[in-house]
Design a protein around this motif. Structure first.
Motif, PDB file in Angstrom:
ATOM      1  N   HIS A 179      36.742 -17.487  69.654  1.00 45.04           N
ATOM      2  CA  HIS A 179      37.642 -18.506  69.126  1.00 45.04           C
ATOM      3  C   HIS A 179      38.783 -18.762  70.111  1.00 45.04           C
ATOM      4  O   HIS A 179      39.950 -18.462  69.836  1.00 45.04           O
ATOM      5  CB  HIS A 179      38.202 -18.073  67.772  1.00 45.04           C
ATOM      6  CG  HIS A 179      37.172 -17.936  66.698  1.00 45.04           C
ATOM      7  ND1 HIS A 179      37.464 -18.133  65.360  1.00 45.04           N
ATOM      8  CD2 HIS A 179      35.852 -17.637  66.735  1.00 45.04           C
ATOM      9  CE1 HIS A 179      36.374 -17.947  64.635  1.00 45.04           C
ATOM     10  NE2 HIS A 179      35.385 -17.636  65.465  1.00 45.04           N
ATOM     11  N   ALA A 180      38.433 -19.339  71.249  1.00 44.19           N
ATOM     12  CA  ALA A 180      39.461 -19.649  72.263  1.00 44.19           C
ATOM     13  C   ALA A 180      40.523 -20.564  71.681  1.00 44.19           C
ATOM     14  O   ALA A 180      40.223 -21.458  70.897  1.00 44.19           O
ATOM     15  CB  ALA A 180      38.805 -20.312  73.470  1.00 44.19           C
ATOM     16  N   TRP A 181      41.769 -20.352  72.086  1.00 42.76           N
ATOM     17  CA  TRP A 181      42.986 -21.034  71.612  1.00 42.76           C
ATOM     18  C   TRP A 181      43.397 -20.567  70.222  1.00 42.76           C
ATOM     19  O   TRP A 181      44.506 -20.844  69.793  1.00 42.76           O
ATOM     20  CB  TRP A 181      42.864 -22.556  71.611  1.00 42.76           C
ATOM     21  CG  TRP A 181      42.442 -23.176  72.900  1.00 42.76           C
ATOM     22  CD1 TRP A 181      41.454 -24.101  73.061  1.00 42.76           C
ATOM     23  CD2 TRP A 181      42.980 -22.965  74.218  1.00 42.76           C
ATOM     24  NE1 TRP A 181      41.323 -24.460  74.372  1.00 42.76           N
ATOM     25  CE2 TRP A 181      42.255 -23.781  75.108  1.00 42.76           C
ATOM     26  CE3 TRP A 181      43.992 -22.157  74.725  1.00 42.76           C
ATOM     27  CZ2 TRP A 181      42.505 -23.829  76.479  1.00 42.76           C
ATOM     28  CZ3 TRP A 181      44.235 -22.190  76.086  1.00 42.76           C
ATOM     29  CH2 TRP A 181      43.511 -23.017  76.944  1.00 42.76           C
ATOM     30  N   GLU A 182      42.508 -19.858  69.515  1.00 45.80           N
ATOM     31  CA  GLU A 182      42.883 -19.315  68.202  1.00 45.80           C
ATOM     32  C   GLU A 182      43.241 -17.842  68.319  1.00 45.80           C
ATOM     33  O   GLU A 182      44.004 -17.316  67.508  1.00 45.80           O
ATOM     34  CB  GLU A 182      41.725 -19.480  67.212  1.00 45.80           C
ATOM     35  CG  GLU A 182      41.324 -20.918  66.943  1.00 45.80           C
ATOM     36  CD  GLU A 182      40.112 -21.013  66.026  1.00 45.80           C
ATOM     37  OE1 GLU A 182      40.116 -20.347  64.975  1.00 45.80           O
ATOM     38  OE2 GLU A 182      39.163 -21.742  66.364  1.00 45.80           O
ATOM     39  N   THR A 183      42.668 -17.170  69.305  1.00 45.01           N
ATOM     40  CA  THR A 183      42.918 -15.749  69.506  1.00 45.01           C
ATOM     41  C   THR A 183      42.682 -15.420  70.977  1.00 45.01           C
ATOM     42  O   THR A 183      42.000 -16.164  71.682  1.00 45.01           O
ATOM     43  CB  THR A 183      41.990 -14.903  68.600  1.00 45.01           C
ATOM     44  OG1 THR A 183      42.348 -13.524  68.693  1.00 45.01           O
ATOM     45  CG2 THR A 183      40.533 -15.062  68.986  1.00 45.01           C
ATOM     46  N   LEU A 184      43.254 -14.338  71.448  1.00 47.34           N
ATOM     47  CA  LEU A 184      43.061 -13.905  72.836  1.00 47.34           C
ATOM     48  C   LEU A 184      41.655 -13.340  73.016  1.00 47.34           C
ATOM     49  O   LEU A 184      41.028 -12.915  72.045  1.00 47.34           O
ATOM     50  CB  LEU A 184      44.111 -12.853  73.189  1.00 47.34           C
ATOM     51  CG  LEU A 184      45.552 -13.371  73.205  1.00 47.34           C
ATOM     52  CD1 LEU A 184      46.516 -12.202  73.411  1.00 47.34           C
ATOM     53  CD2 LEU A 184      45.750 -14.442  74.267  1.00 47.34           C
ATOM     54  N   PRO A 185      41.143 -13.343  74.242  1.00 45.11           N
ATOM     55  CA  PRO A 185      41.790 -13.698  75.506  1.00 45.11           C
ATOM     56  C   PRO A 185      41.843 -15.212  75.719  1.00 45.11           C
ATOM     57  O   PRO A 185      41.165 -15.956  75.018  1.00 45.11           O
ATOM     58  CB  PRO A 185      40.875 -13.043  76.549  1.00 45.11           C
ATOM     59  CG  PRO A 185      39.515 -13.104  75.914  1.00 45.11           C
ATOM     60  CD  PRO A 185      39.759 -12.842  74.451  1.00 45.11           C
TER      61      PRO A 185
END
Length: 333
Positions: free
Chosen positions: A248-254
């Motif tokens: 879930h990029a932009w929602e959680t890291l990295p």
């Protein structure tokens, strides 16, 4: 480039003629009917001209053959499928699960779904990946999200007995999907988050079984690991033997650059699915811009981090492809 060549270039780290993209959603009302969902999947693909197709299986298909009853009625409203009944009521019940055949039940239905999708896409040179859930994810679904309670209660051996059965079933399914013509599996891991269990628990009850499923799918060239949820166990997941890493990029890291530097894999993601649902065009435009800024159109397939929830908005979905094209042209000037 064909769509297949575009995806293969992204996996190799070469510059494709344009950044490949896709997205997926559940198909309520049709996803228990192989013919209906295959047709809906094909229409969805043709409408938005995706670069690959992910089968849009319902999220609970993998537990049906083990004796679970599911309520799917809330999906069309943007909700999720719910467990109505389970074969596991106490720790000893884990030892009663049996390996499920791919020739009948929900697994056979989903392989039929895959075959029909592949038939419809014949000659189009577009990759297809088949959705498979990790064994620990399936175990958690079977018991209604209470798996960690069994582990913390000292019933690890009972759970392992079930995981052996679930893993054998899942391996057979993954191998059948690849043999049938899928270009890879989309291995969905919904328990590999610090919110769900501990690193020790996942290292013992998750990863070894995940790796067996990936071994069964090793003939696939587009195997994808989907790391679901927030606060993922990146330390355990980053070295999985897959060609593509999805989270879930932009929602959680990295973040994107960090994920590429530490995995060396092609990344699938870059769009916040909540912003798509809420029609936040400015946010989506900026996310696509940041993707090109950080990765330069390399090592990436532009997608949401996960399924786009209903209701879908055609104008918003069309905006994604249009904006990708515009931003890519701007970077090439």
């Amino acid at each position: 480039m064909t769509k297949k060549e575009r995806i293969q270039a992204a996996i190799r780290g070469e510059k494709p003629d344009k950044l490949p993209y896709s997205f997926w959603s559940h198909m309520p009302g049709t996803d228990l009917d192989p013919e209906a969902i295959a047709q809906k999947t094909y229409e969805f693909y043709k409408t938005y001209d995706f670069d690959f197709v992910k089968t849009m299986n319902n999220g609970m298909y993998a537990v049906e053959d083990f004796g679970c009853t599911i309520d799917y009625s809330e999906i069309a409203k943007g909700g999720v499928a719910k467990l109505v009944s389970s074969p596991v009521h106490c720790a000893d019940d884990w030892k009663k699960l049996k390996v499920c055949s791919c020739d009948k039940g929900s697994n056979a239905r989903e392989l039929r779904h895959l075959k029909l999708v592949l038939d419809k896409l014949s000659g189009e040179e577009v990759p297809v990946i088949f959705t498979v859930f990790t064994p620990i994810t399936i175990a958690d679904k079977i018991c209604g999200g209470e798996l960690t309670e069994y582990l913390e209660g000292g019933y690890g051996e009972e759970v392992k007995s079930a995981l052996e059965v679930i893993t054998e079933t899942t391996c057979q399914l993954a191998e059948a999907a690849i043999s049938q013509g899928a270009d890879g599996i989309f291995l969905a891991s919904q328990m590999s988050s610090y919110d769900k269990c501990t690193v020790r628990q996942y290292a013992e009850f998750g990863k070894p079984y995940d790796l067996r499923v990936l071994e069964a799918a090793k003939k696939g060239w587009m195997n994808t690991l989907h790391c679901h949820g927030n606060d993922i166990m990146f330390e355990l997941l980053k070295d999985y033997p897959v060609q593509i890493f999805n989270w879930h990029a932009w929602e959680t890291l990295p973040d994107l650059e960090e994920a590429y530097m530490l995995t060396g894999k092609c990344l699938m993601g870059g769009l916040n699915r909540t912003d798509i649902t809420k029609k936040n065009k400015g946010a989506i435009q900026n996310q696509i811009f940041q993707c090109f800024k950080e990765l330069g159109g390399l090592h990436q397939i532009l997608t949401p981090g996960c399924v786009i929830r209903y209701p879908l908005d055609d104008e918003m979905l069309a905006f994604i492809g249009k904006t990708r094209n515009e931003i890519e042209l701007a970077f090439e000037k």
